[in-house]
Design an enzyme around this catalytic site. Structure first.
Site, mmCIF file in Angstrom:
data_model
loop_
_atom_site.group_PDB
_atom_site.id
_atom_site.type_symbol
_atom_site.label_atom_id
_atom_site.label_comp_id
_atom_site.label_asym_id
_atom_site.label_seq_id
_atom_site.Cartn_x
_atom_site.Cartn_y
_atom_site.Cartn_z
ATOM 1 N N GLN A 166 0.854 -1.181 0.000
ATOM 2 C CA GLN A 166 0.000 0.000 0.000
ATOM 3 C C GLN A 166 0.903 1.248 0.000
ATOM 4 O O GLN A 166 1.882 1.292 -0.721
ATOM 5 C CB GLN A 166 -0.985 -0.039 1.169
ATOM 6 N N SER A 167 0.625 2.229 0.850
ATOM 7 C CA SER A 167 1.328 3.512 0.718
ATOM 8 C C SER A 167 2.761 3.508 1.239
ATOM 9 O O SER A 167 3.437 4.538 1.132
ATOM 10 C CB SER A 167 0.528 4.622 1.399
#
Length: 402
Positions: free
Chosen positions: A120-121
């Site tokens: 993800q981020s």
């Protein structure tokens, strides 16, 4: 189906031939499907390899301590153990490096040392670390306007913004990060990046973007002057990646491989998800092993280890504090696509939705990696309890070394 923890019975997602329970294309990242999907992205969407090269993996010495019974508090503040908290918070993998040595390593939910897990981020920090290398070579000047590198953005909200504004997410570009709204800007990123199909019940006249660059070119509005305030918007990282690709003539996966992954001595090749134009999703599409995420964190702890310029790491640790940047980080800040825990420790963090974390702590010479598959995009009590547990681990390992 209901979410399930590691201690619960596991539904047979993607088991059998042919499998009966197949994650839906529209909701593979939602519970309970994400418990399987985050370790199997190459079976869901197109990906491109981030090659580890032919060199040996860098050594991770081991001096392990069984921390399973370490006293911590759970997400409700009740007494628990580290093992209990890892179960409560849907952990897939957890690793602690102390002075570059593996002190504690655990795998759950079918994850193994070779499993690639969606970042993800945390991908934002990986991308920005390579940007730091390019800045150090003089290929990118953070003080220059974005349009000096991407003149096409002169007709977008990024007109007048600097690369540093993009790095710190302080441009004024209007962009909605509302994850649960499929029509929001980030919802459109899901479609543009190839992560999701357009919702079958969507308005047939809605202009879904064909790829990420097309979406960027559509973002023409601003909500404030550039540099006025921090606002978390994933698309900033994608703009940064296009700057990096433009100045080097190399695609992002190749850049991360040659400039970072091979030099780290990664154990396994990583991968990025790619859109229909072959763009590797810088804002969240990176996948790697637990140990290789730890190697990345150790490189940051070692002030770049001769890979990323030390002055870039130092600058990254100096964010502007005083505003609550995140519910779980009341004294936090954001700089160069990393989170800063507080102004005293200046510990850096790579964070991603659904519970992804690399925590880099200079005071205790410790790197902690937690890969998870929360039922929800974010959970502040889980995040706070995890940070408190990391502090307890630091205390325990510190006393054990004395």
């Amino acid at each position: 189906m209901q979410p399930y923890r590691n201690s619960d019975p596991h539904p047979p997602i993607m088991q059998g031939t042919p499998p009966i329970l197949v994650p839906p294309r529209l909701d593979w990242d939602r519970a309970p499907w994400n418990r399987w999907a985050f370790q199997n992205m190459r079976q869901i969407v197109p990906t491109v390899e981030v090659w580890r090269g032919t060199g040996p993996a860098s050594e991770l010495p081991r001096a392990e301590t069984n921390l399973d019974a370490l006293a911590v508090t759970d997400s409700l503040g009740r007494p628990s153990t580290l093992a209990g908290l890892l179960d409560e918070t849907y952990t897939d993998g957890f690793l602690v490096l102390k002075d570059g040595t593996v002190a504690y390593e655990r795998y759950f939910n079918g994850m193994t040392p070779r499993s690639l897990h969606l970042s993800q981020s945390m991908a934002k920090s990986v991308t920005a670390a390579v940007c730091g290398i390019l800045v150090g070579r003089g290929l990118i000047d953070p003080a220059k306007p974005v349009t000096a590198y991407l003149p096409e953005l002169a007709e977008t909200g990024w007109a007048g913004a600097t690369v540093q504004h993009v790095l710190d997410m302080t441009t004024g570009v209007k962009f909605s990060e509302a994850y649960t709204d499929r029509y929001s800007d980030i919802g459109q990123v899901d479609v543009a990046s190839g992560w999701k199909p357009a919702p079958p019940d969507s308005d047939p006249s809605f202009p879904w973007p064909a790829h990420v660059w097309e979406l960027i070119l559509r973002l023409k509005e601003t909500t404030r002057p550039h540099g006025a305030a921090f606002e978390y918007r994933s698309i900033e990282t994608d703009v940064l990646a296009f700057v990096m690709e433009r100045v080097t003539g190399r695609r992002l996966a190749e850049l991360v491989s040659g400039e970072l992954w091979q030099k780290l001595g990664a154990e396994e090749s990583a991968c990025f998800t790619v859109d229909s134009a072959g763009y590797a999703l810088a804002d969240g599409g990176f996948n790697a092993t637990l140990r290789d995420y730890a190697r990345f964190g150790q490189m940051i702890l070692d002030n770049g280890a001769g890979i990323v310029p030390a002055d870039w790491i130092e600058a990254t640790r100096n964010g502007v504090h005083g505003t609550q940047f995140s519910e779980s980080l009341p004294e936090g800040s954001y700089r160069n696509q990393f989170w800063i825990q507080d102004p005293r420790s200046r510990a850096l963090m790579c964070r991603g939705v659904f519970g992804q974390l690399i925590h880099v702590d200079w005071n205790n010479r410790m790197v902690t990696v937690k890969l998870s598959s929360f039922p929800d995009f974010s959970n502040t009590p889980y995040a706070v309890a995890t940070l408190k547990a990391i502090a307890a681990i630091a205390t325990e390992l510190g006393s054990a070394a004395e």
